[in-house]
Design an enzyme around this catalytic site. Structure first.
Site, PDB file in Angstrom:
ATOM      1  N   VAL A 104       0.852  -1.205   0.000  1.00 57.19           N
ATOM      2  CA  VAL A 104       0.000   0.000   0.000  1.00 57.19           C
ATOM      3  C   VAL A 104       0.879   1.243   0.000  1.00 57.19           C
ATOM      4  O   VAL A 104       0.606   2.220  -0.710  1.00 57.19           O
ATOM      5  CB  VAL A 104      -0.978  -0.012   1.191  1.00 57.19           C
ATOM      6  CG1 VAL A 104      -1.743   1.315   1.275  1.00 57.19           C
ATOM      7  CG2 VAL A 104      -1.952  -1.175   1.085  1.00 57.19           C
ATOM      8  N   SER A 123      13.631  -2.190   6.391  1.00 59.70           N
ATOM      9  CA  SER A 123      13.625  -1.601   5.037  1.00 59.70           C
ATOM     10  C   SER A 123      14.272  -0.226   4.989  1.00 59.70           C
ATOM     11  O   SER A 123      14.408   0.360   3.917  1.00 59.70           O
ATOM     12  CB  SER A 123      12.182  -1.484   4.533  1.00 59.70           C
ATOM     13  OG  SER A 123      11.490  -2.663   4.790  1.00 59.70           O
ATOM     14  N   CYS A 144     -10.853  -2.338   2.997  1.00 57.78           N
ATOM     15  CA  CYS A 144     -11.040  -2.321   1.537  1.00 57.78           C
ATOM     16  C   CYS A 144     -12.391  -2.894   1.131  1.00 57.78           C
ATOM     17  O   CYS A 144     -13.094  -2.317   0.296  1.00 57.78           O
ATOM     18  CB  CYS A 144      -9.922  -3.096   0.843  1.00 57.78           C
ATOM     19  SG  CYS A 144      -9.470  -4.624   1.643  1.00 57.78           S
ATOM     20  N   GLN A 157     -12.403 -12.353  -1.973  1.00 57.34           N
ATOM     21  CA  GLN A 157     -11.319 -11.395  -1.790  1.00 57.34           C
ATOM     22  C   GLN A 157      -9.974 -11.912  -2.279  1.00 57.34           C
ATOM     23  O   GLN A 157      -9.575 -13.049  -2.000  1.00 57.34           O
ATOM     24  CB  GLN A 157     -11.255 -10.949  -0.321  1.00 57.34           C
ATOM     25  CG  GLN A 157     -12.527 -10.253   0.104  1.00 57.34           C
ATOM     26  CD  GLN A 157     -12.530  -9.700   1.519  1.00 57.34           C
ATOM     27  OE1 GLN A 157     -13.532  -9.769   2.209  1.00 57.34           O
ATOM     28  NE2 GLN A 157     -11.416  -9.131   1.952  1.00 57.34           N
ATOM     29  N   SER A 182      -3.987 -10.363  -2.492  1.00 55.53           N
ATOM     30  CA  SER A 182      -3.172  -9.153  -2.231  1.00 55.53           C
ATOM     31  C   SER A 182      -3.643  -8.448  -0.964  1.00 55.53           C
ATOM     32  O   SER A 182      -2.902  -7.653  -0.371  1.00 55.53           O
ATOM     33  CB  SER A 182      -3.263  -8.177  -3.415  1.00 55.53           C
ATOM     34  OG  SER A 182      -4.618  -7.768  -3.610  1.00 55.53           O
ATOM     35  N   GLY A 183      -4.850  -8.770  -0.526  1.00 53.64           N
ATOM     36  CA  GLY A 183      -5.335  -8.215   0.746  1.00 53.64           C
ATOM     37  C   GLY A 183      -4.481  -8.670   1.922  1.00 53.64           C
ATOM     38  O   GLY A 183      -4.478  -8.036   2.969  1.00 53.64           O
ATOM     39  N   LYS A 233     -15.889  -6.230  10.601  1.00 56.33           N
ATOM     40  CA  LYS A 233     -15.471  -4.915  10.086  1.00 56.33           C
ATOM     41  C   LYS A 233     -16.495  -4.419   9.064  1.00 56.33           C
ATOM     42  O   LYS A 233     -16.937  -3.264   9.110  1.00 56.33           O
ATOM     43  CB  LYS A 233     -14.098  -5.017   9.406  1.00 56.33           C
ATOM     44  CG  LYS A 233     -12.922  -5.095  10.364  1.00 56.33           C
ATOM     45  CD  LYS A 233     -11.618  -5.315   9.591  1.00 56.33           C
ATOM     46  CE  LYS A 233     -10.454  -5.551  10.533  1.00 56.33           C
ATOM     47  NZ  LYS A 233      -9.199  -5.877   9.795  1.00 56.33           N
ATOM     48  N   ARG A 259     -11.636 -15.769   1.125  1.00 54.07           N
ATOM     49  CA  ARG A 259     -10.409 -15.563   0.349  1.00 54.07           C
ATOM     50  C   ARG A 259     -10.455 -16.498  -0.860  1.00 54.07           C
ATOM     51  O   ARG A 259     -10.711 -17.704  -0.710  1.00 54.07           O
ATOM     52  CB  ARG A 259      -9.170 -15.882   1.190  1.00 54.07           C
ATOM     53  CG  ARG A 259      -7.875 -15.519   0.532  1.00 54.07           C
ATOM     54  CD  ARG A 259      -7.648 -14.044   0.478  1.00 54.07           C
ATOM     55  NE  ARG A 259      -7.361 -13.485   1.808  1.00 54.07           N
ATOM     56  CZ  ARG A 259      -7.411 -12.187   2.095  1.00 54.07           C
ATOM     57  NH1 ARG A 259      -7.778 -11.336   1.171  1.00 54.07           N
ATOM     58  NH2 ARG A 259      -7.137 -11.759   3.306  1.00 54.07           N
ATOM     59  N   HIS A 307     -10.964  -7.223  -5.207  1.00 54.94           N
ATOM     60  CA  HIS A 307     -11.994  -7.937  -4.446  1.00 54.94           C
ATOM     61  C   HIS A 307     -13.320  -7.876  -5.222  1.00 54.94           C
ATOM     62  O   HIS A 307     -13.656  -6.848  -5.811  1.00 54.94           O
ATOM     63  CB  HIS A 307     -12.228  -7.255  -3.092  1.00 54.94           C
ATOM     64  CG  HIS A 307     -11.131  -7.427  -2.093  1.00 54.94           C
ATOM     65  ND1 HIS A 307     -10.086  -8.312  -2.229  1.00 54.94           N
ATOM     66  CD2 HIS A 307     -10.926  -6.787  -0.908  1.00 54.94           C
ATOM     67  CE1 HIS A 307      -9.273  -8.224  -1.173  1.00 54.94           C
ATOM     68  NE2 HIS A 307      -9.761  -7.296  -0.351  1.00 54.94           N
TER      69      HIS A 307
HETATM   70  C1  2RA Z   1      -7.890  -8.473   3.454  1.00 56.99           C
HETATM   71  N1  2RA Z   1      -9.384  -6.619   3.866  1.00 56.99           N
HETATM   72  O1  2RA Z   1      -8.351  -8.487   2.316  1.00 56.99           O
HETATM   73  C2  2RA Z   1      -8.299  -7.391   4.440  1.00 56.99           C
HETATM   74  C3  2RA Z   1      -7.141  -6.515   4.804  1.00 56.99           C
HETATM   75  N2  2RA Z   1      -6.587  -5.857   3.673  1.00 56.99           N
HETATM   76  O2  2RA Z   1      -7.068  -9.323   3.871  1.00 56.99           O
END
Ligand code: 2RA
Length: 331
Positions: A14, A40, A129, A156, A159-160, A207, A229, A236
């Site tokens: 991000v 980093s 997101c 989703q 990349s989340g 959330k 996921r 997403h």
């Molecule tokens: C996910 N929304 O997709 C959560 C956090 N970015 O894992």
């Protein structure tokens, strides 16, 4: 008015996207400061053709003239350093979930509730997101037809979960064992994002429920959610069922969505047109399709909502909030 911007978590997915979006949108930056963990620090990142050295974040990092700090370095870093930055007069836009449900901290999606930015006390929270892309489509419909109930089912991208999620899918597709997710993600669907709570829901699911009510400022909404996921690298996708108080013609729903700020309607089944995760990476709009009446209800619809979870779902939303901070002359 030019602004001095700090990015905390600059080397993360991000964080790097903050830089790209700030450049894409030609945000008026006077000075730019990049911070990361010790690991980093010392690396350099390019912005507008110039190289910037990433500094290690510490208690004194905000002892310089910074107007706005964009945080995306995890909840613990936000909990520790956002208050320090705030004390120095910095306005923090925080991507973590640390402050989202605090009653005196605005939770903002610029297309939905930009006015809430004016009530900030130094910290403005960026929603999750999966919540952001949903409320961009739901807000105009709520204003016109008054939402009664929402059922979220999400699909989703990995990349989340950052680079760990991406690695697990890459390895999984090669037939190697993945190590980050609790189960194989390749060729699979995991109904488990973030951790499980006492009530049988995951944090991700709660959330969506809690953040939707706060952003729409309507705690009478009935909402449930299942977040999953899926083996998609980025973007997403969400199936959203909505029950309204008011009656409507389905044409009214299309018209309202077509005129909605930040929404692109892609909906023509006759030509197999509907939003696809594969086509949305790098875009900042929320794409809506499969819009149709739910005949099992008096006033219900189904729709399919797709967005880039790293851009509109995180970095772009935060930069848009920063744009409003300038627009409202809050610095
Ligand atoms: C996910 N929304 O997709 C959560 C956090 N970015 O894992």
């Amino acid at each position: 008015k030019m602004a001095n911007i700090a990015i905390v978590g600059a080397t993360g997915m991000v964080g790097r996207t903050f830089l790209k979006v700030l450049e894409d949108r030609n945000f008026p930056i006077e000075n730019l400061y990049l911070f990361s963990s010790k690991k980093s620090a010392g690396s350099s990142l390019e912005f507008k053709g110039k190289n910037y050295i990433v500094e290690e974040l510490n208690e004194n990092s905000f002892d310089r003239d910074i107007d706005i700090a964009l945080f995306s370095a995890g909840g613990n870093v936000s909990l520790k350093y956002a208050p320090i930055a705030k004390e120095k007069g910095v306005i923090v836009v925080d991507n973590s979930s640390a402050f989202r449900m605090h009653k005196d901290i605005p939770l903002v999606v610029p297309e939905v509730n930009p006015e809430d930015i004016k009530n900030h006390n130094g910290i403005i929270a960026n929603p999750n997101c999966s919540t952001i892309q949903a409320v961009v489509a739901l807000k105009p419909l709520h204003d016109k037809f008054k939402i009664k109930r929402i059922v979220y089912s999400t699909y989703q991208a990995v990349s989340g979960s950052g680079v760990n999620g991406i690695n697990d899918l890459e390895e999984g597709l090669k037939g190697n064992k993945n190590i980050f997710y609790p189960h194989q993600i390749a060729n699979n669907c995991l109904p488990h994002i973030d951790t499980f709570l006492e009530n049988g829901y995951t944090k991700e699911e709660m959330k969506m429920i809690n953040e939707t009510m706060k952003i729409l400022n309507d705690y009478s909404l009935k909402i449930t959610s299942t977040t999953v996921r899926v083996p998609v690298f980025n973007c997403h996708s969400e199936s959203v069922n909505v029950e309204f108080e008011k009656t409507f013609e389905i044409e009214d729903i299309f018209k309202t969505l077509r005129n909605a700020h930040g929404v692109v309607v892609l909906d023509d089944p006759s030509s197999n047109e509907y939003p696809l995760a594969l086509n949305v990476t790098g875009k900042d709009e929320v794409f809506v399709g499969r819009i149709r009446r739910d005949f099992s209800l008096d006033n219900g619809i189904n729709m399919w909502i797709v967005a880039d979870n790293i851009r509109k779902g995180a970095a772009t939303n935060a930069v848009q909030i920063a744009e409003y901070i300038l627009k409202y002359n809050l610095i």
